[in-house]
Design a protein around this motif. Structure first.
Motif, PDB file in Angstrom:
ATOM      1  N   VAL A  20       5.291  26.659 -51.875  1.00  0.00           N
ATOM      2  CA  VAL A  20       5.671  25.894 -53.055  1.00  0.00           C
ATOM      3  C   VAL A  20       4.417  25.444 -53.794  1.00  0.00           C
ATOM      4  CG1 VAL A  20       6.869  23.838 -53.896  1.00  0.00           C
ATOM      5  CG2 VAL A  20       7.824  25.142 -51.984  1.00  0.00           C
ATOM      6  N   THR A  21       3.468  24.882 -53.047  1.00  0.00           N
ATOM      7  CA  THR A  21       2.227  24.429 -53.671  1.00  0.00           C
ATOM      8  C   THR A  21       1.110  24.358 -52.648  1.00  0.00           C
ATOM      9  OG1 THR A  21       1.260  22.763 -55.133  1.00  0.00           O
ATOM     10  CG2 THR A  21       2.617  21.944 -53.359  1.00  0.00           C
ATOM     11  N   TRP A  22      -0.084  24.659 -53.103  1.00  0.00           N
ATOM     12  CA  TRP A  22      -1.308  24.390 -52.347  1.00  0.00           C
ATOM     13  C   TRP A  22      -1.863  23.086 -52.913  1.00  0.00           C
ATOM     14  CZ3 TRP A  22      -2.855  26.873 -48.117  1.00  0.00           C
ATOM     15  CH2 TRP A  22      -2.442  28.178 -47.900  1.00  0.00           C
ATOM     16  N   PHE A  23      -2.203  22.144 -52.062  1.00  0.00           N
ATOM     17  CA  PHE A  23      -2.733  20.861 -52.516  1.00  0.00           C
ATOM     18  C   PHE A  23      -4.247  20.887 -52.703  1.00  0.00           C
ATOM     19  CE2 PHE A  23       1.303  19.665 -50.429  1.00  0.00           C
ATOM     20  CZ  PHE A  23       1.926  19.110 -51.528  1.00  0.00           C
ATOM     21  N   PHE A  24      -4.892  21.949 -52.249  1.00  0.00           N
ATOM     22  CA  PHE A  24      -6.330  22.153 -52.450  1.00  0.00           C
ATOM     23  C   PHE A  24      -6.519  23.531 -53.055  1.00  0.00           C
ATOM     24  CE2 PHE A  24      -6.156  18.983 -49.150  1.00  0.00           C
ATOM     25  CZ  PHE A  24      -7.271  18.174 -49.362  1.00  0.00           C
ATOM     26  N   GLU A  25      -7.564  23.683 -53.831  1.00  0.00           N
ATOM     27  CA  GLU A  25      -7.904  24.970 -54.432  1.00  0.00           C
ATOM     28  C   GLU A  25      -8.692  25.812 -53.435  1.00  0.00           C
ATOM     29  OE1 GLU A  25      -7.135  26.028 -57.595  1.00  0.00           O
ATOM     30  OE2 GLU A  25      -6.003  24.172 -57.909  1.00  0.00           O
ATOM     31  N   ASP A  26      -8.649  27.130 -53.618  1.00  0.00           N
ATOM     32  CA  ASP A  26      -9.467  28.028 -52.817  1.00  0.00           C
ATOM     33  C   ASP A  26     -10.928  27.617 -52.944  1.00  0.00           C
ATOM     34  OD1 ASP A  26      -9.720  30.595 -51.278  1.00  0.00           O
ATOM     35  OD2 ASP A  26     -10.959  31.114 -53.004  1.00  0.00           O
ATOM     36  N   GLY A  27     -11.606  27.467 -51.802  1.00  0.00           N
ATOM     37  CA  GLY A  27     -13.024  27.103 -51.807  1.00  0.00           C
ATOM     38  C   GLY A  27     -13.294  25.617 -51.661  1.00  0.00           C
ATOM     39  N   GLU A  28     -12.247  24.790 -51.692  1.00  0.00           N
ATOM     40  CA  GLU A  28     -12.433  23.348 -51.543  1.00  0.00           C
ATOM     41  C   GLU A  28     -12.524  22.969 -50.063  1.00  0.00           C
ATOM     42  OE1 GLU A  28     -10.769  20.539 -54.866  1.00  0.00           O
ATOM     43  OE2 GLU A  28      -9.116  21.711 -54.014  1.00  0.00           O
ATOM     44  N   PRO A  29     -13.310  21.939 -49.754  1.00  0.00           N
ATOM     45  CA  PRO A  29     -13.389  21.469 -48.368  1.00  0.00           C
ATOM     46  C   PRO A  29     -12.131  20.685 -47.984  1.00  0.00           C
ATOM     47  CG  PRO A  29     -14.776  20.105 -49.767  1.00  0.00           C
ATOM     48  CD  PRO A  29     -14.227  21.209 -50.634  1.00  0.00           C
ATOM     49  N   ALA A  50      -3.997  20.600 -42.261  1.00  0.00           N
ATOM     50  CA  ALA A  50      -5.175  21.301 -41.744  1.00  0.00           C
ATOM     51  C   ALA A  50      -5.374  20.964 -40.275  1.00  0.00           C
ATOM     52  CB  ALA A  50      -6.410  20.897 -42.548  1.00  0.00           C
ATOM     53  N   GLU A  51      -5.588  21.992 -39.478  1.00  0.00           N
ATOM     54  CA  GLU A  51      -5.843  21.806 -38.053  1.00  0.00           C
ATOM     55  C   GLU A  51      -7.328  21.868 -37.741  1.00  0.00           C
ATOM     56  OE1 GLU A  51      -3.412  24.504 -35.827  1.00  0.00           O
ATOM     57  OE2 GLU A  51      -1.561  23.640 -36.600  1.00  0.00           O
ATOM     58  N   ALA A  52      -8.139  22.100 -38.769  1.00  0.00           N
ATOM     59  CA  ALA A  52      -9.593  22.165 -38.610  1.00  0.00           C
ATOM     60  C   ALA A  52     -10.239  21.677 -39.905  1.00  0.00           C
ATOM     61  CB  ALA A  52     -10.031  23.599 -38.309  1.00  0.00           C
ATOM     62  N   ALA A  53     -11.490  21.320 -39.825  1.00  0.00           N
ATOM     63  CA  ALA A  53     -12.257  20.948 -41.018  1.00  0.00           C
ATOM     64  C   ALA A  53     -13.058  22.163 -41.468  1.00  0.00           C
ATOM     65  CB  ALA A  53     -13.192  19.782 -40.711  1.00  0.00           C
ATOM     66  N   GLY A  54     -13.244  22.284 -42.781  1.00  0.00           N
ATOM     67  CA  GLY A  54     -14.023  23.391 -43.319  1.00  0.00           C
ATOM     68  C   GLY A  54     -13.618  23.677 -44.746  1.00  0.00           C
ATOM     69  N   VAL A  55     -13.830  24.905 -45.163  1.00  0.00           N
ATOM     70  CA  VAL A  55     -13.530  25.343 -46.531  1.00  0.00           C
ATOM     71  C   VAL A  55     -12.233  26.149 -46.520  1.00  0.00           C
ATOM     72  CG1 VAL A  55     -14.334  26.738 -48.477  1.00  0.00           C
ATOM     73  CG2 VAL A  55     -15.963  25.362 -47.165  1.00  0.00           C
ATOM     74  N   LEU A  56     -11.288  25.763 -47.374  1.00  0.00           N
ATOM     75  CA  LEU A  56     -10.000  26.447 -47.466  1.00  0.00           C
ATOM     76  C   LEU A  56     -10.144  27.766 -48.213  1.00  0.00           C
ATOM     77  CD1 LEU A  56      -6.866  26.424 -47.139  1.00  0.00           C
ATOM     78  CD2 LEU A  56      -6.784  25.336 -49.396  1.00  0.00           C
ATOM     79  N   ARG A  57      -9.567  28.810 -47.632  1.00  0.00           N
ATOM     80  CA  ARG A  57      -9.472  30.118 -48.291  1.00  0.00           C
ATOM     81  C   ARG A  57      -7.991  30.454 -48.417  1.00  0.00           C
ATOM     82  NH1 ARG A  57     -13.937  30.233 -50.891  1.00  0.00           N
ATOM     83  NH2 ARG A  57     -15.752  30.130 -49.543  1.00  0.00           N
ATOM     84  N   VAL A  58      -7.503  30.488 -49.644  1.00  0.00           N
ATOM     85  CA  VAL A  58      -6.094  30.787 -49.921  1.00  0.00           C
ATOM     86  C   VAL A  58      -5.923  32.302 -49.955  1.00  0.00           C
ATOM     87  CG1 VAL A  58      -4.254  30.606 -51.646  1.00  0.00           C
ATOM     88  CG2 VAL A  58      -5.758  28.649 -51.208  1.00  0.00           C
TER      89      VAL A  58
END
Length: 76
Positions: A20-29, A50-58
């Motif tokens: 439905v929606t991604w709450f963070f953009e691709d590349g955001e921490p 998120a189950e881990a910290a890092g940079v999101l890749r959609v």
């Protein structure tokens, strides 16, 4: 790297749902526990955290139908 899967929500192995929606953009921490996506399947909405910290890749865009169990993103 942590994979983000579209959860299995029904016994029908061919069932599909949508992001439905991604709450963070691709590349955001993101941080552990951040609400990163809302998904829908069979009129049931569910949130993914998120189950881990890092940079999101959609990997799958919003409103695209995917089979349950599909990798929809990753955290690097």
């Amino acid at each position: 790297m942590s994979q983000i899967l579209f959860p299995v929500m029904t016994e029908d192995s061919g069932a599909k749902g949508v992001i439905v929606t991604w709450f963070f953009e691709d590349g955001e921490p993101v941080e552990v526990g951040d609400l990163i996506a809302e998904i829908a399947m069979d009129k049931v909405d569910r949130e993914i955290k998120a189950e881990a910290a890092g940079v999101l890749r959609v990997l799958v865009p919003e409103e695209e139908a995917v089979m349950q169990g599909t990798v929809i993103g990753r955290i690097e």
